[in-house]
Design a protein around this motif. Sequence first.
Motif, mmCIF file in Angstrom:
data_model
loop_
_atom_site.group_PDB
_atom_site.id
_atom_site.type_symbol
_atom_site.label_atom_id
_atom_site.label_comp_id
_atom_site.label_asym_id
_atom_site.label_seq_id
_atom_site.Cartn_x
_atom_site.Cartn_y
_atom_site.Cartn_z
ATOM 1 N N THR A 1 1.069 -1.026 0.207
ATOM 2 C CA THR A 1 -0.220 -0.048 -0.278
ATOM 3 C C THR A 1 0.413 1.071 -0.621
ATOM 4 N N GLU A 2 1.800 1.405 0.279
ATOM 5 C CA GLU A 2 3.055 2.416 0.222
ATOM 6 C C GLU A 2 3.341 2.350 -1.155
ATOM 7 N N GLY A 3 3.205 1.577 -2.108
ATOM 8 C CA GLY A 3 4.037 1.852 -3.916
ATOM 9 C C GLY A 3 4.995 0.493 -3.625
ATOM 10 N N ASN A 4 5.956 0.013 -2.872
ATOM 11 C CA ASN A 4 6.930 -0.472 -2.619
ATOM 12 C C ASN A 4 6.434 -2.416 -3.502
ATOM 13 N N ILE A 5 7.734 -2.256 -4.314
ATOM 14 C CA ILE A 5 7.632 -3.556 -4.586
ATOM 15 C C ILE A 5 7.451 -4.700 -4.697
ATOM 16 N N ILE A 6 6.166 -5.680 -5.044
ATOM 17 C CA ILE A 6 6.202 -7.492 -4.137
ATOM 18 C C ILE A 6 7.165 -7.752 -5.041
ATOM 19 N N SER A 7 6.380 -8.236 -6.353
ATOM 20 C CA SER A 7 6.764 -8.915 -7.081
ATOM 21 C C SER A 7 6.378 -7.689 -8.916
ATOM 22 N N VAL A 8 7.137 -9.000 -9.905
ATOM 23 C CA VAL A 8 6.762 -7.885 -10.910
ATOM 24 C C VAL A 8 7.090 -9.403 -11.666
ATOM 25 N N ASN A 9 6.084 -9.244 -13.739
ATOM 26 C CA ASN A 9 6.696 -10.329 -14.139
ATOM 27 C C ASN A 9 7.958 -10.025 -15.000
ATOM 28 N N GLU A 10 8.450 -11.033 -15.637
ATOM 29 C CA GLU A 10 9.306 -10.840 -16.996
ATOM 30 C C GLU A 10 8.846 -9.423 -18.476
ATOM 31 N N THR B 1 -2.375 -4.212 -7.312
ATOM 32 C CA THR B 1 -1.858 -5.133 -8.417
ATOM 33 C C THR B 1 -1.943 -3.912 -9.999
ATOM 34 N N ALA B 2 -1.024 -4.065 -10.668
ATOM 35 C CA ALA B 2 -1.188 -2.884 -11.400
ATOM 36 C C ALA B 2 -0.431 -3.810 -13.171
ATOM 37 N N LEU B 3 -1.725 -3.439 -13.904
ATOM 38 C CA LEU B 3 -1.785 -4.060 -14.744
ATOM 39 C C LEU B 3 -1.326 -3.234 -16.081
ATOM 40 N N GLN B 4 -0.655 -3.608 -16.897
ATOM 41 C CA GLN B 4 0.437 -2.587 -17.678
ATOM 42 C C GLN B 4 0.044 -3.068 -19.526
ATOM 43 N N PHE B 5 0.036 -1.895 -20.206
ATOM 44 C CA PHE B 5 0.524 -2.212 -21.505
ATOM 45 C C PHE B 5 1.081 -1.492 -22.106
#
Length: 728
Positions: A36-45, A123-127
């Motif tokens: 909730t602070e905007g710190n990254i927990i996981s990312v995909n390739e 969770t952010a979904l981006q294109f």
Amino acid sequence: MGTVKKSEETLMQSHSVSEYLRYSKELSCIIITTDTEGNIISVNENFCKISKFTEQELLGKNMRIVNSRFHALIFFEELWNTISSGNVWKGEIKNKSKDGSFYWVETTIIPIKNEAGKCYQYTALQFDITARKIKEEKLILRIKNKQNVLNEISDNIFLLDNEWRYTYLNDAAKEDQSIGFDELIGKIIWEVHPELLGTKFESNYRIAMRNKVTIEFKEYSETQGNWYEVKVSPLADGLAVFLRNINSKKTIENNLFISEQRLSKAVKIGKIGYWQQDLNTGKVWATKETKKIYGFPEVDGELVYEIVEACIIDKEIIHQAIKDIIEKNLKYNIVYRIQPHNGESIKYIESAAELELDKNGNPWLLVGVLRDITESKLIENELINSEEKYRYLFHNNPATVIIWDLENLKILEVNQQSIELYGYTRDEFLELRVLDIRPAADRNKIKKFSQEILNNNISKAKRTWRHLKKNGELMYMDITSHKIEFNNRKAILSLAVDITEQVKAENQLKDSYDDIRRLNAHLLTIREDERTSIAREIHDELGQQLTGLKMDASWLLKKATGIENDQKEKLSQMISLIDETVKTVRRISRDLRPGILDDLGLVAALEWQSCEFENRTGVKCDFKAFVSELMLNKNATIGIFRIYQESLTNIMRHANATLVNAYIKSHNNIIELSIQDNGVGFDKNLIKAKRTLGLTGLSERAIMLGGNLNIESEKGKGTRIVFEMPID
């Protein structure tokens, strides 16, 4: 559409979130999970690829690691206010990668809540939409630079600067304005259209300007009485606004809205549609987003495959993709067109799918994702069509068109007319510099010209230049030069017209005029010589004879005795007549060639002529000489005197003046002679049309002396003649 959580639960009735996200990857979906602070927990390739950071470099870092500082603080404040309230946020973000390059992503941020309903993750979904944004920027720039194309567009298009002032309107936009175009440019939009204040138009314009984001909306203008489809795009120096009149479209939409019992508008949470097809039964299951794209009612559920297939225009692409995926077990990523079931405009769809096998290894389920890419595809097509149109106009322009680099003067492009006129092939042209098609004597001029255009705020210039054909033939070209950007270079687009024959004809005419003037000058010289000769003969010969005649008559009068008084009176009258004749001879002699001009010079002759004019006409002539004497040659002296003499004669015949003010002076090696009267004046245009010989003669005499004659006159306000001539 309900809340994000409810939407996600409905979407995943038979499939997990992880499975949904796995298929999302087929469209190069970027997935990021933060606390909730905007710190990254996981990312995909995909996030690692686009940001150029490794997973280890990203984990634990705040999302500010990719902040491009392009967006204003209020942009992120609104974003965090939205998601921290448990709502889905959707928008476009410009980020900065590890190597300093920038990229754009279309983003949907979904708050993840625990059982108590509290957000604990996002969770952010981006294109990646960088290519689309670049195309949009190029299109906007091209639209700005190619105003002639914009004027062919029926949509209203106008540009505003950062201070909300109009800087450009196309023809369609001009017609909708109540004031003229020249009055509108530079005006603030809120002053011209105060009725927009407090409306959706104003709020969206200000959001687009403040947050540097593109906004599209539909709104009704009460002033215009029209519905508009509006797109507001930020520019580096303001806004570009596109308005399309959609009254007819809005009527259809309203009828559809009423016929469907005013269905609520679905809240947009993303553009990804998920679908699956059972290969055994042929049944298709789709999310509401997929159905929305295809023009079906927006509820999750089954669809009849035949009805879906009927919407597909490029069926061969779909059939081949399905054949490859079943026979070769290949994933596909294709683009195809559909005609939505509800009659909307044709759409472009990007879709990816893969095959799932049953426990026996047989194909049983086809699953995939899709999204609507119509907007970016139309932009791409419009850009292509625009390029093709310009290419056609360029190469088929009847004028010669040459584009050359302002910095190195290299020729970058030519049209067919240039090739035919100059005799070079296109490949030969592209090896040349503009200096190579100019005479050697003109090359420094073109270098200076290029520097002026390059260093100053000059966008257009028109001049006549000398050019050379391949065979060395000299041409005169009337060229309009436009400063443009061509392939990221500062360049000049030259539109040229061959005026060689016109220049030759003008030169021949000028030579002819010069010959006539030389002949006229020669005739004037001869005439002045003849005047001098005649004046001398009249003065010397006839004067002597009259003097002798007077002496004889006087002798007769003295010697006569015994004659009648009437005879004496007759002799006296004859002597008086001889005296008057002598005076007449002297006056004629002076008019032909005043002796004072040769004896005392120009200034004295002008003073004498002023007195003679005043005595003869009764018109006061105030002449002032601001020079004591002028050292001029014989032709210049008599020429200036004749201009003064003929000007006074014109005043006497036509002006009805009571006062003449005249002077002669010298300044900066220039002789200035001025003659001004207070007479009736005249209309210069009418006199010029009549081509009167008096004024024409004055002008021609001035030209032959190498000087300039200016005549100022107005009816009822008198006339002023000013002659100026340089002193050698």
